[in-house]
Design a protein around this motif. Structure first.
Motif, PDB file in Angstrom:
ATOM      1  N   TRP A 106      32.722  22.519  76.295  1.00 32.27           N
ATOM      2  CA  TRP A 106      33.729  22.864  76.164  1.00 32.27           C
ATOM      3  C   TRP A 106      34.136  23.606  77.253  1.00 32.27           C
ATOM      4  O   TRP A 106      33.136  24.218  77.975  1.00 32.27           O
ATOM      5  N   SER A 107      36.056  23.575  77.385  1.00 31.84           N
ATOM      6  CA  SER A 107      36.611  24.258  78.986  1.00 31.84           C
ATOM      7  C   SER A 107      37.718  24.534  78.538  1.00 31.84           C
ATOM      8  O   SER A 107      38.549  23.625  78.176  1.00 31.84           O
ATOM      9  N   LEU A 108      38.372  24.803  79.723  1.00 31.18           N
ATOM     10  CA  LEU A 108      39.466  24.923  80.188  1.00 31.18           C
ATOM     11  C   LEU A 108      40.654  23.340  80.000  1.00 31.18           C
ATOM     12  O   LEU A 108      39.249  22.827  80.878  1.00 31.18           O
ATOM     13  N   PRO A 109      41.410  22.993  79.359  1.00 32.89           N
ATOM     14  CA  PRO A 109      41.608  22.216  79.805  1.00 32.89           C
ATOM     15  C   PRO A 109      42.317  22.456  81.625  1.00 32.89           C
ATOM     16  O   PRO A 109      43.161  22.973  81.968  1.00 32.89           O
ATOM     17  N   GLY A 110      42.128  20.607  81.749  1.00 30.53           N
ATOM     18  CA  GLY A 110      42.894  21.032  83.326  1.00 30.53           C
ATOM     19  C   GLY A 110      42.363  19.977  83.869  1.00 30.53           C
ATOM     20  O   GLY A 110      41.794  18.799  83.720  1.00 30.53           O
TER      21      GLY A 110
ATOM     22  N   VAL B 112      45.620  32.995  87.077  1.00 26.37           N
ATOM     23  CA  VAL B 112      44.529  34.447  86.819  1.00 26.37           C
ATOM     24  C   VAL B 112      43.149  34.179  87.256  1.00 26.37           C
ATOM     25  O   VAL B 112      42.868  35.526  87.313  1.00 26.37           O
ATOM     26  N   GLY B 113      42.909  33.250  88.045  1.00 30.49           N
ATOM     27  CA  GLY B 113      41.909  33.868  89.357  1.00 30.49           C
ATOM     28  C   GLY B 113      41.160  31.923  89.318  1.00 30.49           C
ATOM     29  O   GLY B 113      41.660  30.961  89.299  1.00 30.49           O
ATOM     30  N   ARG B 114      40.879  32.214  90.913  1.00 35.89           N
ATOM     31  CA  ARG B 114      39.615  30.952  91.339  1.00 35.89           C
ATOM     32  C   ARG B 114      38.566  30.924  90.892  1.00 35.89           C
ATOM     33  O   ARG B 114      37.708  31.822  91.377  1.00 35.89           O
ATOM     34  N   ILE B 115      37.755  29.230  91.427  1.00 34.33           N
ATOM     35  CA  ILE B 115      36.146  29.327  90.612  1.00 34.33           C
ATOM     36  C   ILE B 115      36.437  28.418  91.998  1.00 34.33           C
ATOM     37  O   ILE B 115      36.749  26.653  91.826  1.00 34.33           O
ATOM     38  N   ARG B 116      35.099  27.676  92.700  1.00 32.33           N
ATOM     39  CA  ARG B 116      34.422  27.227  93.100  1.00 32.33           C
ATOM     40  C   ARG B 116      33.157  26.116  92.101  1.00 32.33           C
ATOM     41  O   ARG B 116      32.368  27.129  92.341  1.00 32.33           O
ATOM     42  N   ILE B 117      33.154  24.891  92.241  1.00 30.91           N
ATOM     43  CA  ILE B 117      32.170  24.455  91.166  1.00 30.91           C
ATOM     44  C   ILE B 117      31.672  23.115  92.280  1.00 30.91           C
ATOM     45  O   ILE B 117      32.178  22.546  92.176  1.00 30.91           O
ATOM     46  N   GLU B 118      30.490  24.100  93.099  1.00 31.34           N
ATOM     47  CA  GLU B 118      29.462  23.168  93.425  1.00 31.34           C
ATOM     48  C   GLU B 118      29.468  21.211  92.523  1.00 31.34           C
ATOM     49  O   GLU B 118      28.954  21.806  91.368  1.00 31.34           O
ATOM     50  N   ALA B 119      29.750  20.108  93.006  1.00 28.33           N
ATOM     51  CA  ALA B 119      29.141  19.368  91.880  1.00 28.33           C
ATOM     52  C   ALA B 119      28.783  17.841  92.599  1.00 28.33           C
ATOM     53  O   ALA B 119      29.055  16.892  92.584  1.00 28.33           O
ATOM     54  N   GLY B 120      27.970  18.320  93.843  1.00 28.44           N
ATOM     55  CA  GLY B 120      27.051  17.353  93.910  1.00 28.44           C
ATOM     56  C   GLY B 120      27.731  16.973  95.526  1.00 28.44           C
ATOM     57  O   GLY B 120      28.390  17.499  96.798  1.00 28.44           O
ATOM     58  N   ALA B 121      28.363  15.376  95.700  1.00 31.25           N
ATOM     59  CA  ALA B 121      29.725  15.149  97.333  1.00 31.25           C
ATOM     60  C   ALA B 121      30.808  16.080  97.148  1.00 31.25           C
ATOM     61  O   ALA B 121      31.255  15.986  97.922  1.00 31.25           O
ATOM     62  N   VAL B 122      30.898  16.607  96.145  1.00 35.13           N
ATOM     63  CA  VAL B 122      32.123  17.216  96.165  1.00 35.13           C
ATOM     64  C   VAL B 122      32.434  18.985  96.174  1.00 35.13           C
ATOM     65  O   VAL B 122      31.173  19.423  95.186  1.00 35.13           O
ATOM     66  N   VAL B 123      33.029  19.619  95.808  1.00 30.93           N
ATOM     67  CA  VAL B 123      33.137  20.912  94.859  1.00 30.93           C
ATOM     68  C   VAL B 123      35.037  20.992  95.059  1.00 30.93           C
ATOM     69  O   VAL B 123      35.770  20.411  95.766  1.00 30.93           O
TER      70      VAL B 123
ATOM     71  N   LEU C 146      30.097  27.477  70.036  1.00 31.16           N
ATOM     72  CA  LEU C 146      30.383  26.438  71.396  1.00 31.16           C
ATOM     73  C   LEU C 146      29.933  26.182  72.687  1.00 31.16           C
ATOM     74  O   LEU C 146      29.406  27.440  73.181  1.00 31.16           O
ATOM     75  N   PRO C 147      28.852  25.136  72.525  1.00 37.71           N
ATOM     76  CA  PRO C 147      28.602  24.699  74.366  1.00 37.71           C
ATOM     77  C   PRO C 147      29.481  24.857  75.279  1.00 37.71           C
ATOM     78  O   PRO C 147      29.698  22.846  75.359  1.00 37.71           O
ATOM     79  N   CYS C 148      29.851  25.609  76.068  1.00 35.29           N
ATOM     80  CA  CYS C 148      30.785  25.492  76.971  1.00 35.29           C
ATOM     81  C   CYS C 148      30.254  25.460  78.540  1.00 35.29           C
ATOM     82  O   CYS C 148      28.920  25.209  78.701  1.00 35.29           O
ATOM     83  N   THR C 149      31.078  24.972  79.767  1.00 35.69           N
ATOM     84  CA  THR C 149      30.232  24.891  80.705  1.00 35.69           C
ATOM     85  C   THR C 149      30.271  26.016  81.513  1.00 35.69           C
ATOM     86  O   THR C 149      30.490  26.914  80.854  1.00 35.69           O
ATOM     87  N   PRO C 150      28.983  26.034  82.560  1.00 33.29           N
ATOM     88  CA  PRO C 150      28.505  26.526  82.905  1.00 33.29           C
ATOM     89  C   PRO C 150      29.388  28.477  82.819  1.00 33.29           C
ATOM     90  O   PRO C 150      30.598  27.818  83.955  1.00 33.29           O
ATOM     91  N   ARG C 151      29.231  29.009  83.144  1.00 33.58           N
ATOM     92  CA  ARG C 151      29.748  31.047  83.908  1.00 33.58           C
ATOM     93  C   ARG C 151      31.270  30.599  83.106  1.00 33.58           C
ATOM     94  O   ARG C 151      32.568  31.274  83.883  1.00 33.58           O
TER      95      ARG C 151
ATOM     96  N   GLU D 265      31.989  33.803  80.647  1.00 31.17           N
ATOM     97  CA  GLU D 265      31.874  35.238  82.206  1.00 31.17           C
ATOM     98  C   GLU D 265      32.273  34.762  83.316  1.00 31.17           C
ATOM     99  O   GLU D 265      33.157  36.812  83.235  1.00 31.17           O
ATOM    100  N   THR D 266      33.537  33.636  83.197  1.00 30.90           N
ATOM    101  CA  THR D 266      34.128  34.106  84.540  1.00 30.90           C
ATOM    102  C   THR D 266      35.333  34.855  83.636  1.00 30.90           C
ATOM    103  O   THR D 266      36.782  35.478  83.679  1.00 30.90           O
ATOM    104  N   LEU D 267      35.750  33.343  82.469  1.00 29.80           N
ATOM    105  CA  LEU D 267      37.283  34.523  81.575  1.00 29.80           C
ATOM    106  C   LEU D 267      37.204  35.868  81.308  1.00 29.80           C
ATOM    107  O   LEU D 267      38.052  36.660  80.793  1.00 29.80           O
ATOM    108  N   ARG D 268      35.826  36.354  80.508  1.00 28.59           N
ATOM    109  CA  ARG D 268      35.814  37.528  80.664  1.00 28.59           C
ATOM    110  C   ARG D 268      36.262  38.943  81.788  1.00 28.59           C
ATOM    111  O   ARG D 268      36.852  39.053  81.427  1.00 28.59           O
ATOM    112  N   GLY D 269      35.655  38.677  82.931  1.00 28.41           N
ATOM    113  CA  GLY D 269      35.816  39.503  84.378  1.00 28.41           C
ATOM    114  C   GLY D 269      37.250  38.812  84.644  1.00 28.41           C
ATOM    115  O   GLY D 269      37.739  39.948  85.264  1.00 28.41           O
ATOM    116  N   TRP D 270      37.836  38.393  83.647  1.00 24.19           N
ATOM    117  CA  TRP D 270      39.942  37.853  84.238  1.00 24.19           C
ATOM    118  C   TRP D 270      40.583  38.438  83.420  1.00 24.19           C
ATOM    119  O   TRP D 270      41.589  38.875  82.794  1.00 24.19           O
ATOM    120  N   GLY D 271      39.342  39.092  81.941  1.00 24.25           N
ATOM    121  CA  GLY D 271      40.109  39.374  80.880  1.00 24.25           C
ATOM    122  C   GLY D 271      41.288  38.555  79.849  1.00 24.25           C
ATOM    123  O   GLY D 271      42.085  39.018  79.431  1.00 24.25           O
TER     124      GLY D 271
END
Length: 138
Positions: free
Chosen positions: A37-41, A72-83, A120-125, A128-134
């Motif tokens: 589970w994650s945010l739509p996007g 609201v915020g920015r995050i970088r997600i490393e995914a092997g060949a791309v970020v 719910l099983p959510c995507t990593p972080r 925690e990220t949404l909590r940090g952003w309030g």
């Protein structure tokens, strides 16, 4: 970026609350994060603004119409060949009370309260990220 750095892919995420302050979530149909589970996007298409991209992605993944607002915020997600370079925007439902219907890259979509989100099983972080952003559901 050095020759060893993977290319950055511009992406967006939508922080959408319903009138009860529940948070809109989708279960990813595809990688990265398939089954979680994650945010739509998703990716920002060439020529799109981040606002246009987040409104399109929410519509495609949930059938809901939103208006993009402030970052609201920015995050970088490393995914092997791309970020994935993700900017998350606060979005307002254009039809309060509308129900999400999964589509496109999502195989389910819900508005989750705090108790539901923690189960719910959510995507990593995600939590925690949404909590940090309030912006966790109230």
């Amino acid at each position: 970026m050095t020759a060893a750095d993977p290319p950055a892919v511009p992406c967006v995420g939508a922080v959408v609350h319903d009138p009860d302050r529940r948070l809109l979530l989708v279960r990813r149909r595809n990688e990265p994060g398939r089954g979680l589970w994650s945010l739509p996007g998703g990716r920002v298409e060439p020529g799109e603004t981040v606002a246009d991209a987040v409104e399109r992605e929410v519509r495609e993944e949930t059938g809901l119409r939103v208006r993009a607002g402030a970052e609201v915020g920015r995050i970088r997600i490393e995914a092997g060949a791309v970020v994935y370079d993700v900017v998350d925007l606060a979005c307002t439902l254009l039809v309060p009370g509308a129900r999400p219907v999964a589509g496109d890259d999502a195989d389910d979509a819900v508005f989750a309260d705090a108790a539901t989100l923690t189960a719910l099983p959510c995507t990593p972080r995600l939590v925690e990220t949404l909590r940090g952003w309030g912006v966790l559901p109230g």
